[in-house]
Design an enzyme around this catalytic site. Structure first.
Site, short mmCIF file in Angstrom:
data_model
loop_
_atom_site.label_atom_id
_atom_site.label_comp_id
_atom_site.label_asym_id
_atom_site.label_seq_id
_atom_site.Cartn_x
_atom_site.Cartn_y
_atom_site.Cartn_z
N HIS A 100 -9.29 3.18 -2.27
CA HIS A 100 -7.88 2.81 -2.06
C HIS A 100 -7.37 1.90 -3.18
O HIS A 100 -7.33 0.69 -3.02
CB HIS A 100 -7.75 2.15 -0.69
CG HIS A 100 -6.36 1.76 -0.29
ND1 HIS A 100 -5.24 2.37 -0.79
CD2 HIS A 100 -5.92 0.82 0.59
CE1 HIS A 100 -4.16 1.81 -0.24
NE2 HIS A 100 -4.55 0.87 0.58
N CYS A 159 0.79 -1.24 0.00
CA CYS A 159 0.00 0.00 0.00
C CYS A 159 0.82 1.29 0.00
O CYS A 159 0.27 2.35 -0.24
CB CYS A 159 -0.96 0.00 1.19
SG CYS A 159 -2.02 -1.44 1.20
N CYS A 175 -13.79 0.87 6.96
CA CYS A 175 -12.74 0.28 6.11
C CYS A 175 -12.65 1.03 4.78
O CYS A 175 -13.68 1.38 4.20
CB CYS A 175 -13.08 -1.17 5.77
SG CYS A 175 -13.48 -2.18 7.19
N SER A 176 -11.43 1.20 4.29
CA SER A 176 -11.27 1.77 2.95
C SER A 176 -11.69 0.72 1.93
O SER A 176 -11.74 -0.48 2.22
CB SER A 176 -9.83 2.22 2.72
OG SER A 176 -8.94 1.14 2.91
#
Lengths: 369, 109
Positions: free
Chosen positions: A318, A80, A194-195
């Protein structure tokens, strides 16, 4: 060491579109060229890609699709925080004199193979990211009294900020109640904490001080960099109420730029889950340890956009490799005074914090106009 | 398949320990990550301590610490009452089927 500026950018809207990853990358690069009128393909010395999708040789493919024959081209992969790490690799090429103009492009598809980490033996059968984030959440709740409502406020704030970001995946405001009533994924986190994995791409142009004026009148300089990887195993985070990698990366970045946390006007931080932003504002030095949720609540109550003005990962979505670069683009726009409805007034110094692998690795950048 | 995975498949939780500097090498590997010395494989204590825990539906999952060094995530089964951080637990089963799986119960239960 040469000074390095960000002199241009391009970005695609974050979606769930089923597009080839090279098409996403090429679209962001095209948008960068459109936004940077004096830039032509032969100016580009280096093209670096950031993605967790290693199925294709994407730096070469993206170069070909956009008519570039670079001296340097390769991919940077670190889950990430691939995006911010890729920008730092480009910084190093320019600072060292190996390149004057570097194009950094990050992208991911909604179904990226990087979403679930397959190596970490210490996670046993609990490999989905909801498990590590639940452990951090529970520990922070236990030690500092953080509540489920505090988590929901992070998400409500960032979804609200994302409404003013035309590239964000989400285009909907969620109330604190909506978030608290969204599906329980574990005892400690809900779906809207949560993304969301999505498809998207973001590109930036890095240039040496020698050539910057050719491309922009308002360069944004990268003045501080910190990176730290403490482990590849989630359970080696010593203390689940803190993010050691972020704290150490931030210390290095502050030192390099001779800035303190109190001098940061605007920041994009890695809110992969609601709890992350609460811990990060503490470990970046914006709030006293244990006061992260109070700090975020005050921002929500006063509509202060200082942290995650583009909506963070929670509001924007994301797409792993694109995220760090999209964070950088937001800070560039803020420091240029071009962030429109998202603008933090008088922003001169900005920070990006991008993180990966269950908080074991962090990257921090400090940028100035 | 690595030695670690082969042993897990047989139900044995083992760890690598350096023959030269005696450090436990976790995550397991074929050489020491401190001195690069050769390792021996030895069973890990069955007893562990709960570092943190949460729940997903009826499954309690926890971070468990063995020998003050090795931490893994596993499930806590056969619970009758409240659990606490610091609680002593024992590993009752481990397996490997593509991914590792650790199953705990409260020690003494």
């Amino acid at each position: 060491m040469k000074n390095v500026a960000i002199s241009g950018f391009g970005i695609t809207k974050f979606t769930r579109d089923d597009l080839p990853i090279e098409s996403l990358m090429a679209s962001a690069v095209k948008s960068l060229f459109v936004n940077t009128p004096n830039l032509v393909q032969k100016d580009v010395d280096a093209i670096l890609t950031a993605t967790s999708d290693s199925s294709k040789y994407l730096s070469s493919i993206t170069a070909e699709l956009t008519g570039i024959t670079p001296k340097i081209s390769h991919n940077v992969e670190s889950l990430c925080n691939s995006g911010a790490n890729c920008a730092i690799s480009a910084f190093a090429y320019i600072a060292s004199g190996l390149a004057d103009v570097a194009l950094v492009v990050g992208a991911e598809r909604f179904d990226s193979p990087g979403l679930i980490l397959e190596w970490d033996k210490s996670r046993g059968q609990f490999r989905h990211p909801i498990y590590w984030s639940s452990i951090f959440t529970k520990s922070h709740m236990r030690r500092y009294g953080t509540t489920k409502e505090d988590l929901a406020i992070v998400s409500a704030k960032n979804h609200k900020n994302a409404l003013a970001n035309p590239y964000a995946y989400f285009e909907k405001e969620f109330s604190i109640n909506d978030i608290m009533r969204s599906k329980n994924l574990t005892e400690d986190i809900r779906l809207l904490d949560c993304s969301y994995p999505c498809s998207g791409s973001a590109a930036i142009l890095l240039t040496s001080e020698d050539v910057t004026k050719r491309f922009t009148d308002c360069p944004i300089w990268i003045t501080g960099i910190g990176q730290r990887t403490v482990s590849a195993s989630f359970t080696k985070n010593h203390d689940f109420t803190a993010i050691q990698s972020t704290r150490e990366a931030a210390n290095d970045a502050y030192k390099m730029s001779s800035k303190e946390s109190s001098e940061i006007d605007v920041a994009e931080v890695h809110d992969a889950f609601s709890i992350c932003e609460i811990i990060e504002v503490e470990d970046l030095g914006f709030a006293i340890k244990g006061n992260g949720s109070k700090y975020v609540r005050e921002m929500y109550d006063t509509q202060n956009r200082r942290i995650n003005p583009r909506g963070g990962l929670l509001g924007s979505g994301h797409p792993l490799g694109a995220t760090g670069i999209a964070q950088i683009i937001e800070i560039v726009q803020q420091l240029r005074g071009e962030a429109k409805k998202r603008q933090v007034e008088g922003a001169d110094v900005g920070l990006v914090q991008n993180m990966s692998a269950a908080a074991t690795s962090s990257t921090v950048l400090i940028m100035q106009s | 398949m690595s030695t670690f995975e082969q042993e897990m498949k047989k139900g044995n939780f083992v760890c690598s320990e350096c023959q030269k500097c005696n450090k436990l090498v976790w995550p397991p590997n074929d050489f020491c990550n401190t001195c690069f010395g050769k390792v021996r494989w030895r069973p890990v204590s069955k007893l562990a301590t709960v570092v943190e825990f949460s729940r997903k539906e009826n499954t309690v999952f926890c971070v468990a610490e063995f020998e003050k060094t090795i931490r893994v995530m596993g499930s806590l089964e056969s619970l009758s009452g409240q659990i606490k951080v610091g609680e002593k637990i024992k590993l009752v089963k481990c397996e490997f089927n593509g991914k590792e799986r650790f199953i705990f119960q409260i020690a003494g239960s």
